[in-house]
Design an enzyme around this catalytic site. Sequence first.
Site, short mmCIF file in Angstrom:
data_model
loop_
_atom_site.label_atom_id
_atom_site.label_comp_id
_atom_site.label_asym_id
_atom_site.label_seq_id
_atom_site.Cartn_x
_atom_site.Cartn_y
_atom_site.Cartn_z
N CYS A 112 -10.73 1.93 4.32
CA CYS A 112 -10.45 2.57 2.99
C CYS A 112 -11.40 3.46 2.45
CB CYS A 112 -9.72 1.51 2.27
SG CYS A 112 -8.49 0.60 3.05
N HIS A 118 -9.70 4.16 -5.05
CA HIS A 118 -8.83 3.54 -4.01
C HIS A 118 -7.71 2.90 -4.59
CE1 HIS A 118 -7.18 1.99 -0.39
NE2 HIS A 118 -7.92 1.05 -0.61
N ASN A 155 -0.95 0.63 -0.58
CA ASN A 155 -2.29 0.98 -0.09
C ASN A 155 -2.18 1.61 1.15
OD1 ASN A 155 -4.91 0.89 1.13
ND2 ASN A 155 -5.25 -1.39 0.76
#
Length: 358
Positions: free
Chosen positions: A145, A285, A315
């Site tokens: 990520c 994030h 996500n």
Amino acid sequence: MKQGSELAGLESQPIETSDEASLVSKGCFSTSVRPVRIAGLGAYVPEKVLTNADLEQMVDTTDEWIVTRTGIRERRIAAENEAASDLSLAAARRALEKAGVSPSSLDMIIVATVTGDMPFPATASIVQHALGAERAGAFDLSAGCTGFIYALAVGSSMVGVGVCDTVLVVGVDVLSKITNWKDRSTCVLFGDGAGAAVLKPGSEHSRFLAFDLGSDGGGADLLKIPAGGSRKPITVEAVQAGEQYIQMCGSEVFKFAVRIIVQATQSVLAKCGLKTTDIDAFVAHQANIRIIESAVARLGLPPEKVVVNVDRYGNTSSASIPIALEEAEREGKIRPGDLVVVVGFGAGLSWGAAALYW
């Protein structure tokens, strides 16, 4: 908008060795000689919306349980025939249009992803061909990520030292294809999407200031896909055990994420002689609202400076930061000259932060 006085007057003039060493020591240019900016952003998410109500029909969960623990209300899911290159291409075209750049002007394409179309060739090469960017080099980058931040660091370094003039950076993941939809602890978290940024030489008031990148391989087992690589190739037994899907130790990743967001933010600001109070817009994030809120509270940032869209997209891994940036700029939450800090974290365990004047 707050500008660091020590950066004034450094637009793109030739830099003497002693001056360059001074800038390197401050972390403001790393090894760059000329400033680098984001010239255009683009984002794309698939049409299909998967709500918490839909998930209630698939696994033992509830909307209240998901929202309380993650802040997520819905996410986008790629169609069966949509791959990472398809999402990337849509985001890339929008970024190029925003930047006023033709594909033929690109020198390099970097795609940050853990869900490429195939193990090889690089998804970036597929994107390059589809765009018609015949002059561009192309490669993929894998940092979970955190991938988009790493790709920005690599791309801006290339432009900064003159290896390239125009770089396309894409963060994309199609996590729905590697999610175990019977595992309620993970399937509620993830969505699909892509975001892209065009990097070009910047100016005194529009530039990257510093990056902070890191990794702790001791946490590699906390977030992984066990099978499908050279350590454990795909077998019937691996598939039967569900080892081709994401596995995560959620509590440990949560604690790591909160700590590292704070640490990386403070570190990247210190490299530029700036403080958290100088921040105009903060983009972390988009993994979990509780992670974001916990880190923001420790940093002392007011809510109006924090960009959040995890409730609508979940996500999206490498795509989450560029999607949030594009949305924030389009909605006027990020304006020219603003000090923007972006922070990512993910598998590795990895992390990265960037500070830039918009």
